[in-house]
Design an enzyme around this catalytic site. Structure first.
Site, PDB file in Angstrom:
ATOM      1  N   GLU A  60      40.149  46.360  49.213  1.00 43.60           N
ATOM      2  CA  GLU A  60      38.764  45.976  49.498  1.00 43.60           C
ATOM      3  C   GLU A  60      38.541  44.479  49.349  1.00 43.60           C
ATOM      4  O   GLU A  60      37.866  43.845  50.175  1.00 43.60           O
ATOM      5  CB  GLU A  60      37.790  46.731  48.585  1.00 43.60           C
ATOM      6  CG  GLU A  60      37.683  48.225  48.870  1.00 43.60           C
ATOM      7  CD  GLU A  60      38.816  49.035  48.272  1.00 43.60           C
ATOM      8  OE1 GLU A  60      39.622  48.461  47.503  1.00 43.60           O
ATOM      9  OE2 GLU A  60      38.913  50.241  48.569  1.00 43.60           O
ATOM     10  N   HIS A 129      31.148  57.844  42.991  1.00 46.51           N
ATOM     11  CA  HIS A 129      31.041  57.979  44.454  1.00 46.51           C
ATOM     12  C   HIS A 129      29.598  58.246  44.888  1.00 46.51           C
ATOM     13  O   HIS A 129      29.369  58.859  45.919  1.00 46.51           O
ATOM     14  CB  HIS A 129      31.944  59.116  44.962  1.00 46.51           C
ATOM     15  CG  HIS A 129      33.406  58.815  44.910  1.00 46.51           C
ATOM     16  ND1 HIS A 129      34.113  58.747  43.730  1.00 46.51           N
ATOM     17  CD2 HIS A 129      34.309  58.551  45.894  1.00 46.51           C
ATOM     18  CE1 HIS A 129      35.383  58.466  43.992  1.00 46.51           C
ATOM     19  NE2 HIS A 129      35.525  58.337  45.301  1.00 46.51           N
TER      20      HIS A 129
END
Ligand SMILES: Cc1ncc(C[n+]2csc(CCOP(=O)(O)OP(=O)(O)O)c2C)c(N)n1
Ligand SMILES: [Mg+2]
Lengths: 324, 331
Positions: A60, A129
Site C-alpha cells: 500500500e 476491516h
C-alpha cells in the site's frame, strides 16, 4: 434515467474516465485480473490493458507513494486501497507528500490522484476491516475527501475526483455496493464541495453522509409519522464541505442533528457542530446534537456490532433532545 | 553488475573532466556559502549539507537529460543544483523569499524545480523512492524514453518502503535508477549499527543489477551512471548504483560531530572529490588546472545569486493560503 447498483456506478465512472483521458491509470491489489476485491474494476483490464490497469502487490505505501510521483509526472492515477483500515499504511504518501507537494513547492505542480477506499461496518468484518477513518484525511490541508451515498453520487463524485487537479480521497461504503439507484443517462459529474438536500423539512436539519444518509432518511420518515418535518442534508463532500447549504438549512429549521457512522468523538460532526455554533449561533433554538459510533473499536459479533452502529432510534432520540 | 554486460565509455577528455570539476565546485562553494550564512543567522530553519558527497550528484547528473526526473532526500542541495535548478531560485528559497522556486514555503528540505525534473528534496527518509517509482511508471506508461532516479542515504535502507519499491520496480520493469549515497552514517550512529545486510545482497534478492563505485571520484560515478542509465533507457529495468562516499560536515549544520574519530575526519581530506578530480586531470596530462581561478569564477556566479536572493521580498501569507489547492480556494 436508468437504474444501476452503486458498485456498477463506480465501475462505470472508472471506465468512462479512462475512455475520456488516456492519462488515467488504475492501480491496486487485485484490481486487474480479479476485477477488484469487490468487483469495482471488473472488465477494465480487458478494455484498457495492463499498462493502464496495474495489478499491484500488497504494498500500500509504495503504491500510494508511486501515485504521487506518477501524478507529478503526467498521469492521473487512481489507487484502490482494499479497506479503509489499510489506509494507515499510506499515511506518509497522503499526508506528507500528496497533500503538501503543491503548497511546499510554491505551486509548481499539482497532484491529480485519487485514493479509492471502502469504509463501514455492519458486515461482521471486525475491528480491522470496518473502520470509518475519513476525519483523519479531512484534517489534512491539501487533501479533499468525498463520500457518496448512492449510485448517482458515486458516479458523479468519482468522475469529479479523477478530473480534480488535487489529491482526493474517495470513500465508498461496502454496505452500499449492492444498493440500486437511479442515474441520469448520460450520467453527470457532481461538483466537489456541494451538499444535496435529500428531503426538505421545516422543524429540524439532519446532516449526514455516506450510509448514514439512509439512516437519517428512515428517521425522517418516522418523524413525519409523528408530525415532525425533518430536512435531510447529504454532505457528499467532507473536505471541503458545504457550509453554506448547512447554514441555510439551519436558518430554516433552527435545530441541527449530525449523523455519521464514524466514531463521534473528534469526528466530522464535531467540526460541523463547532462551525454552526459559531456562524449559526443566532439561528439555534436547541442544542446541536451528534450521533456517531461510540468510542470503541468496531466489534465482530452481530449483536455487538448492531449496538455499535448509529441507529435510527439514536437519531430520533437526538432529534427529540434538540426539539425539547 | 550481476547479469548485464555493460560497456563503459571512458571519460578521458580533459575538457569533459574539467566541466565536471566546475560542476563540483558550484555545489561545493554554494554549500560553503550557505554554511557561512547559516552561521551568521541568515538562513532560517536547519540545513543538511552534502559537502564531500558532491561527486555523486554531479556524476549521476552527467548521465541524465532534462526530461529525466529525480526524487531527493533531506540532503538534496547537490541534487537540485546539479540537475539544473537555477542558483538564484535556490538561494532565494533558502533565504525564505517569495522569489524562491518554492516561494519560501519549502526551504532547504523541500527544494524542487519541476522544470528540470527535480521532483523535490524530502523531509521524510525513504519517501523519495516511491515518488521516483511513480515518476518512472509515468515515463513508461506515457511512452517517454526518460529515466527516473531515486537518491537515498544508507540509513534509509532500514525503511520498509525500500523493499516495497525495489520489488515493484523489478516486477514492473520500470526505468528507475536507485542511487544510494553510502556515507556510513545515519544521523549520529554508523549505519553498520543500523543495518544487518548489505545493499548488494538486497538488490540481488530482487534480481536488480547492483554496482558499487567510489562516490568521491566523479569520473567513476559518471562512467558508471552513464552505463547503467543507458541500459535502463533501453528498457532493461531498474538498477542500483551504490556510491561509497563521506559525509564531511555534521548531520546538520551546527552538529559538532563529537561522536566521530579525528582520524576519520583527517582521512576525508585525502579523498576530497575536488582533489580526486584534479588527480584525474593530472593523469590525463593536465597539470596546470587553475583551481583558484576556477573557484573565483564560480564564486562570482554564486555571489551574484546570493545578492539577488537578498534583494528578494517576504512571502505573502494570503497568497500562501490560496495555494493549498489548485483552484485557489482559501484553506
Ligand atoms: C521517516 C523519517 N525518520 C527519521 C527522520 C530523521 N532523520 C533525518 S535524516 C536521518 C538520517 C538519514 O540517514 P541517511 O539516509 O543515511 O542519509 P544521510 O543523512 O547520511 O545523508 C534521520 C534519521 C526523518 N527525517 N524521516
Ligand atoms: Mg548516511
Amino acid at each position: 434515467m436508468t437504474e444501476i447498483r452503486y458498485l456498477k456506478a463506480v465501475n462505470t465512472a472508472l471506465s468512462d474516465a479512462m475512455d475520456a483521458d488516456p492519462s488515467v491509470v488504475l492501480m491496486g491489489e487485485d484490481v486487474g485480473e480479479a476485477g477488484g476485491p469487490f468487483g469495482a474494476s471488473r472488465g477494465l483490464l480487458e478494455r484498457f490493458g495492463p499498462s493502464r490497469v496495474l495489478d499491484g502487490p500488497i504494498s500500500e505505501a509504495a503504491l500510494a507513494g508511486a501515485a504521487v510521483g506518477a501524478a507529478m509526472s503526467g498521469l492521473r492515477p487512481v489507487v484502490e486501497i482494499m479497506f479503509m483500515d489499510f489506509t494507515t499504511l499510506v499515511m506518509d504518501a497522503m499526508v506528507n507528500q500528496a497533500a503538501k507537494v503543491r503548497f511546499m513547492f510554491g505551486g509548481q505542480t499539482s497532484v491529480p490522484m485519487v485514493l479509492r477506499t471502502p469504509h463501514g461496518g455492519g458486515l461482521g468484518a471486525g475491528p480491522q476491516h470496518s473502520q470509518c477513518l475519513e476525519a483523519w484525511f479531512a484534517h489534512v490541508p491539501g487533501l479533499k475527501v468525498v463520500c457518496p451515498s448512492d449510485p448517482a453520487s458515486a458516479y458523479g463524485l468519482l468522475r469529479a475526483a479523477i478530473a480534480d487537479p488535487d489529491p482526493v480521497v474517495f470513500v465508498e461504503n461496502k454496505a452500499l455496493y449492492a444498493m440500486k439507484g437511479e442515474i441520469a443517462d448520460p450520467p453527470a459529474p457532481f461538483a466537489i464541495g456541494r451538499a444535496a438536500i435529500r428531503r426538505s423539512g421545516t422543524d429540524v436539519t439532519i446532516v449526514a453522509y455516506g450510509a448514514a444518509v439512509h439512516t437519517a432518511g428512515t428517521a425522517a420518515d418516522r418523524l413525519a409519522e409523528r408530525g415532525v418535518s425533518a430536512e435531510v442534508v447529504d454532505l457528499l463532500s467532507l473536505q471541503p464541505w458545504d457550509e453554506a447549504t448547512v447554514l441555510a438549512s439551519l436558518s430554516r429549521t433552527h435545530r441541527l442533528v449530525i449523523v455519521h457512522e464514524a466514531v463521534e468523538a473528534f469526528g466530522v460532526g464535531a467540526e460541523i457542530a463547532a462551525r454552526m455554533a459559531q456562524v449559526g449561533f443566532d439561528e439555534l433554538d436547541g442544542p446541536i446534537m451528534r450521533v456517531g459510533a461510540p468510542f470503541m473499536p468496531v466489534p465482530f459479533s452481530k449483536g455487538l456490532e448492531a449496538a455499535y452502529m448509529p441507529s435510527v432510534d439514536a437519531v430520533l432520540q437526538a432529534v427529540d433532545k434538540t426539539l425539547e | 553488475m550481476r547479469d548485464r554486460e555493460l560497456t563503459e565509455r571512458r571519460l578521458d577528455e580533459a575538457a569533459e573532466i574539467t566541466a565536471l570539476l566546475r560542476d563540483l565546485l558550484i555545489v561545493r562553494r554554494a554549500e560553503e556559502r550557505l554554511s557561512a550564512m547559516f552561521a551568521d543567522g541568515e538562513v532560517p530553519g536547519f540545513i543538511h549539507l552534502s559537502i564531500g558527497q558532491e561527486a555523486v550528484s554531479v556524476g549521476v547528473m552527467r548521465a541524465l537529460r532534462v526530461e529525466d526526473t529525480l526524487a531527493s532526500t533531506h540532503r538534496g542541495h547537490g541534487h537540485a543544483i546539479a540537475k539544473g535548478m537555477p542558483l538564484e531560485g535556490f538561494f532565494s528559497e533558502l533565504l525564505a523569499k517569495n522569489e524562491g522556486l518554492c516561494r519560501g514555503r519549502g526551504g532547504s528540505m523541500h527544494v524542487a524545480d519541476m522544470s528540470v525534473g527535480m521532483l523535490g528534496a524530502n523531509g521524510i527518509v525513504g519517501a523519495g523512492l516511491s515518488i521516483a517509482l511513480g515518476s518512472a511508471l509515468a515515463h513508461k506508461t506515457l511512452g517517454r524514453n526518460a529515466v527516473a532516479v531515486a537518491f537515498f542515504g544508507d540509513g534509509a535502507l532500514a525503511e520498509g518502503l525500500v523493499h516495497e519499491c525495489m520489488n515493484l520496480a523489478a516486477l514492473w520493469k520500470l526505468p528507475l535508477l536507485f542511487v544510494c549515497e553510502n556515507n556510513g552514517w545515519g544521523e549520529f550512529r554508523p549505519t553498520s549499527q543500523q543495518l544487518a545486510f548489505a545493499l548488494g545482497d538486497l538488490a540481488s534478492a530482487y534480481r536488480i543489477p547492483h554496482r558499487i563505485v567510489d562516490g568521491n571520484d566523479v569520473v567513476a560515478v559518471a562512467e558508471a551512471a552513464e552505463a547503467v542509465v543507458r541500459s535502463i533507457r533501453k528498457g532493461e529495468g531498474p538498477a542500483v548504483l551504490e556510491c561509497m562516499t563521506v559525509r564531511v560536515r555534521g548531520h546538520f549544520e551546527g552538529d559538532a560531530q563529537k561522536y566521530r574519530d579525528q582520524a576519520e575526519l583527517d582521512a576525508m581530506t585525502e579523498r576530497d572529490p575536488i582533489r580526486v578530480v584534479c588527480e584525474r586531470l593530472a593523469a590525463c596530462g593536465v597539470n596546470d588546472t587553475d583551481l583558484d581561478g576556477l573557484t573565483r569564477e564560480v564564486d562570482a556566479v554564486i555571489e551574484a545569486a546570493v545578492a539577488a536572493a537578498r534583494r528578494g521580498t517576504d512571502p505573502d501569507p494570503v497568497a500562501a493560503r490560496h495555494d493549498v489547492y489548485t483552484d485557489g480556494a482559501a484553506a
